[in-house]
Structure formats: structure tokens, C-alpha cells
Scaffold this active site. Structure first.
Site, PDB file in Angstrom:
ATOM      1  N   SER A 256       0.839  -1.198   0.000  1.00  0.00           N
ATOM      2  CA  SER A 256       0.000   0.000   0.000  1.00  0.00           C
ATOM      3  C   SER A 256       0.871   1.242   0.000  1.00  0.00           C
ATOM      4  O   SER A 256       2.076   1.175   0.205  1.00  0.00           O
ATOM      5  CB  SER A 256      -0.918  -0.002   1.216  1.00  0.00           C
ATOM      6  N   LYS A 257       0.211   2.353  -0.214  1.00  0.00           N
ATOM      7  CA  LYS A 257       0.903   3.636  -0.281  1.00  0.00           C
ATOM      8  C   LYS A 257       1.787   3.885   0.929  1.00  0.00           C
ATOM      9  O   LYS A 257       2.792   4.554   0.844  1.00  0.00           O
ATOM     10  CB  LYS A 257      -0.150   4.748  -0.282  1.00  0.00           C
ATOM     11  N   ARG A 258       1.339   3.387   2.062  1.00  0.00           N
ATOM     12  CA  ARG A 258       2.047   3.702   3.307  1.00  0.00           C
ATOM     13  C   ARG A 258       3.237   2.786   3.563  1.00  0.00           C
ATOM     14  O   ARG A 258       4.023   3.038   4.464  1.00  0.00           O
ATOM     15  CB  ARG A 258       1.071   3.636   4.477  1.00  0.00           C
TER      16      ARG A 258
END
Ligand code: GLU
Length: 496
Positions: A256-258
Site C-alpha cells: 500500500s501507499k504507506r
């Protein structure tokens, strides 16, 4: 590959945020494919979803792709014969083809308000379905006129065939099949006149004469819908391949983006070598799979090497874990193997950013003795920043005094070092070594203790690259001057 159309592939990102590493990998597969087949690599910006648009992300995409060296043949900044390459500048074209579908009874106008659509969806859910019940298909001219008179703005919906199956042959996964009855009459043109992804994507791929689509797995479900659109227009659909997602390091779920390393900016700002990042990405979802003369798998290769053997049918259909440890290792390998002149070019900006004025000759000389210590390019500031300081002033005697030694011994070391180094016929590593090493014992110190005050005096720090090599590069004059300053400091301690 048996292919009659000239190879033209595209990377079609939406500017909706940070450039994801998965996007870079998709772009790279497209680039490799284009280069492998002597075709063109096109960059197209899909920005028709105004609500998801994020300021600055277009620049981020261009910067990210340029950083990894995936130059495109046609695109928003370089232009090309099929432009413009930004969808928001092509809206009229999509409107024109939406009208064509209306004129040929392959699409229809629908007038429901958002509230009405919500109600329709809820009602459908009672029968185990979702979405839209196709009621717009059955409007009479009078109904339409009434809605228009009320000021309602229609959307254009695609008339999906109600029966039969649609099959798309994926180059990686084989046939992807769907029953048409399961598909909704999706919106092609929104009430504000902007196209949805489906219409814009198909119209552009057709008019940009895209021969192959290599895109992320998350778009699989749209492939049959797009196939139906191509059929409705009477156009040939490009061949298609869906590349697998990149999984988290833990292997649990999609990255994910994080997650660490998910954005290309992590690598740009983190002191990575672009060639190392690209090299790593080639083995995520595909593998170079080439061996050296001893039969060992080749780990270090360029994207140009990879392009020579890139075969899209060898892309794996299943997700691959992102392995930052492996990427860090590769990055270190690139740092260790790179030509000093080239590496100096990569290192210089980090030193400059830290406020140092960089003498490139000094930097090139330093490379052989520092490169082993660099995990990332950024580390150069810690490891060798002192080399570019105009003056080094040690004002804390504690820094000079080695562990388990006295201030007096420290002063002696500095004086002996100063005098011996001043008298050396040649200021070389070998001569320094010969002159200084035997002195430690005379003072009752071990080599580490003996060299420590010299290192601290000249570099201003307790850790440095190999001492004599460092002194040789710094030069005799500066070395002696710094030793003198340290002697003066230790002398003031004696007086106290
Ligand atoms: N605009 C889509 C994206 O953001 C492109 C999908 C496709 O390549 O068809 O990924």
C-alpha cells in the site's frame, strides 16, 4: 512474436498522488517491451477524473520516470504525432465517439439523479444484484424531452449485450471470460461532458494505435468491458497483458501507499542509484534469468540488457513480494562497482545539499576508500563530509583523547605524528604507515589508541575512512595545520 501491427505501448497513469513503485514497474515493462520489439513507448496522462486529481502529481510522474531513465518516445512534454497526450485536452474526441455510439444504438442517455441511482441500487440488492437496472434503455423520445425540459443533464451509458460471453485472451493469464449478463451498463460520458476511464482509455488506445496493453492486474475486470467497446466501435482491440501486483514485504496483501519503499520518491530522496532500482524491479514479476559462464544467475544487469530478452509471456500471473533488503544489497553493489567518475556525479548533489563545496577531484580520489562504507549515496555526507570542510576545529579535548589513555599521551602522539609527517620525504600511505606504526608501542599504546588522536585532529570525527589514505588525499599541509591546532588545544589542557 507474430505481430503485424507496429509495436506501440503506453503507460497511462492517473495523476492522483505519489508515483507508486508498482507504477514504475508497469512503465518499465512497457519500456522493455517497446525496446525489445523495436517499438514506441508512449506516456499518456489519464486525468479525466477531476475529483481524484492531485496537484503536483503530474510533475511527480515525469520526474519519477525520468529518474529511473525510462524515456518515452511520445508524451505530454515531448509531443508526438498522436497528441495531445493528456486526456483532459482530448475531451471533444471522447464526446464525439460517445455520440457515435448513441447514433448507432450502442449507447443511450440516462437521466437519473444520484439519489435515484442510490434507490435503484438498493432495490436491486434485494434480488442479489447491484448497480443500475438499465431503465434508461426504455425511455421514449417524450420521456427524454421531459427530462431535458426539467433541466436534467444526462449521462451516456453503454448498451452491454444482454446475452453471451466475452472472452479476452491475456498474454500472461490466458483467457479472461465473463458472462455479459453480469456486466452493468456503465457510464461512458458523465453529465458534465467528461468521459469515464473506460471510454477515454479505449478511444485513446485506438487512435494512438496502441498494439499491446501492459497494465496492472487491478484493471483485469475492465478488460471484457473494453473488448465489448472495441467491438461496438468495430475496432481491433490491442493485445493485452496484466502484470501482477507487488505484495508487501511480509507477503500479506498488496503493497500500500504507506509501506516503506512504496513511493518512488523514497528512492529518489533516499540516496538510491536509479540503475539499481530498475535492476531490482526487473525481477519483480518477471525474471532476467540469464546465467554467466560458470552457470551462476546474473544479478547485476542494465535495463538495456533486460530489453534484449524481455518476454511478456514470462511475466508471472501471481504477485511478488517487495524485498527492500535485496534492493539495498543491489544498491550497495552498484555503489561498489560503478566507475568513480560516474559515482562522483551521483554523490556530489548529496554533499552539496549538506552545504559542502565539492572538489570533484578530491571526491573521485575518495571513492576507492569510502565506497565500501556507503549503503546509500546519502551516507557520503556522514562518511566523508569532513573532507570538504574548509577548516576543522576541534575544541573539545575529549574528542582527541583515546580510551584508556591520558591527555599527556595524547599530546605526545600528536607531536610525534606532526614531526614525523613533516619530515617524510614523500607523503604517501606507505611512508606514513612505516613511520607511524612503530611509534605506538614506544608510548605504551596500541595502534588504535595511537591513531585515534590523529584521526580526530584531522577529520574532526572519531570514525573515518582508512586513516593514511585519508591523510594522503587531504595533503600534508592541511594535515600538519590541523595537527598543530590539536596540539595547541592539548597544551592549554596541560597548563590547567
Ligand atoms: N489510468 C489507469 C491507471 O491509473 C490506466 C489503466 C490502463 O493502463 O488501462 O492505472
Amino acid at each position: 512474436m507474430t505481430e503485424s501491427r507496429p509495436v506501440r505501448v503506453r503507460f497511462a497513469p492517473s495523476p492522483t498522488g505519489d508515483m507508486h513503485i508498482g507504477g514504475v514497474r508497469t512503465a518499465m515493462f512497457n519500456w522493455l517491451f517497446a525496446r525489445r520489439h523495436g517499438g514506441k513507448f508512449i506516456l499518456r496522462i489519464e486525468d479525466t477524473d477531476q475529483e481524484r486529481f492531485k496537484e503536483g502529481s503530474l510533475d511527480g510522474i515525469l520526474e519519477g520516470l525520468k529518474w529511473v531513465g525510462l524515456e518515452w518516445d511520445e508524451g505530454p512534454d515531448v509531443g508526438g504525432p498522436y497528441g495531445p497526450y493528456i486526456q483532459s485536452q482530448r475531451v471533444e474526441l471522447y464526446q464525439q465517439w460517445a455520440q457515435w455510439l448513441l447514433d448507432h444504438d450502442k449507447a443511450y442517455k440516462a437521466y437519473e439523479t444520484p439519489d435515484e441511482l442510490e434507490l435503484i441500487d438498493k432495490t436491486l440488492q434485494r434480488t442479489g444484484k447491484r448497480g443500475y437496472d438499465r431503465r434508461g434503455r426504455h425511455l421514449s423520445d417524450a420521456d427524454r424531452a421531459r427530462y431535458e425540459a426539467e433541466g436534467r443533464k444526462p449521462v451516456v451509458r453503454f448498451k452491454i449485450p444482454l446475452e453471451g460471453d466475452t472472452v479476452v485472451n491475456d498474454l500472461v493469464r490466458g483467457p479472461i471470460s465473463v458472462k455479459n449478463e453480469q456486466l452493468a451498463d456503465l457510464v461512458l460520458l458523465k453529465s458534465d461532458g467528461f468521459p469515464t476511464y473506460h471510454l477515454a482509455n479505449v478511444v485513446d488506445d485506438h487512435f494512438m494505435e496502441i498494439s499491446h496493453i501492459l497494465r496492472a492486474e487491478e484493471w483485469i475486470s475492465t478488460a471484457p468491458i473494453h473488448k465489448l467497446l472495441y467491438d461496438a466501435f468495430g475496432w481491433e482491440m490491442p493485445q493485452i497483458a496484466h502484470v501482477p501486483v507487488i505484495l508487501k514485504q511480509s507477503g500479506k496483501g498488496k503493497m500500500s501507499k504507506r509501506d516503506e519503499g512504496a513511493a518512488i520518491s523514497y528512492f529518489i530522496n533516499g540516496g538510491y542509484i536509479p540503475e539499481a532500482v530498475v535492476n531490482y524491479l526487473c525481477n519483480v514479476g518477471w525474471s532476467y534469468n540469464q546465467f554467466d559462464a560458470e552457470g551462476k544467475e546474473i544479478q547485476i544487469f542494465s535495463k538495456e540488457d533486460a530489453a534484449k530478452v524481455f518476454d511478456v509471456t514470462r511475466v508471472t500471473p501471481t504477485g511478488t513480494k517487495f524485498d527492500l533488503v535485496k534492493l539495498n544489497w543491489l544498491n550497495g553493489e552498484y555503489i561498489r562497482r560503478m566507475e568513480p567518475i560516474k559515482l562522483a556525479k551521483y554523490l556530489r548533489p548529496y554533499l552539496q545539499e549538506a552545504g559542502y563545496e565539492v572538489n570533484v577531484d578530491v571526491l573521485i580520489k575518495l571513492i576507492p576508500i569510502v565506497r565500501e562504507r556507503l549503503k546509500t549515496l546519502k551516507d557520503i555526507v556522514q562518511v566523508a563530509g569532513f573532507m570538504f570542510k574548509e577548516t576543522i576545529t576541534v575544541d573539545n579535548p575529549e574528542l582527541l583523547i583515546p580510551k584508556k589513555a591520558t591527555a599527556e599521551q595524547t599530546l605526545q602522539v600528536l607531536q610525534i605524528a606532526h614531526d614525523l609527517l613533516a619530515g617524510l620525504p614523500e607523503f604517501t600511505v606507505h611512508a606514513m604507515e612505516e613511520a607511524l606504526r612503530p611509534q605506538a608501542e614506544k608510548l605504551g599504546l596500541n595502534a588504535g589508541q595511537f591513531f585515534s588522536p590523529i584521526r580526530a585532529a584531522v577529520t574532526g570525527q572519531t570514525v573515518s575512512p582508512p586513516l593514511f589514505e585519508t591523510l594522503e588525499i587531504i595533503g600534508r599541509e592541511v594535515t600538519l595545520e590541523r595537527l598543530k591546532n590539536a596540539i595547541a588545544l592539548m597544551e592549554t589542557q596541560q597548563v590547567k
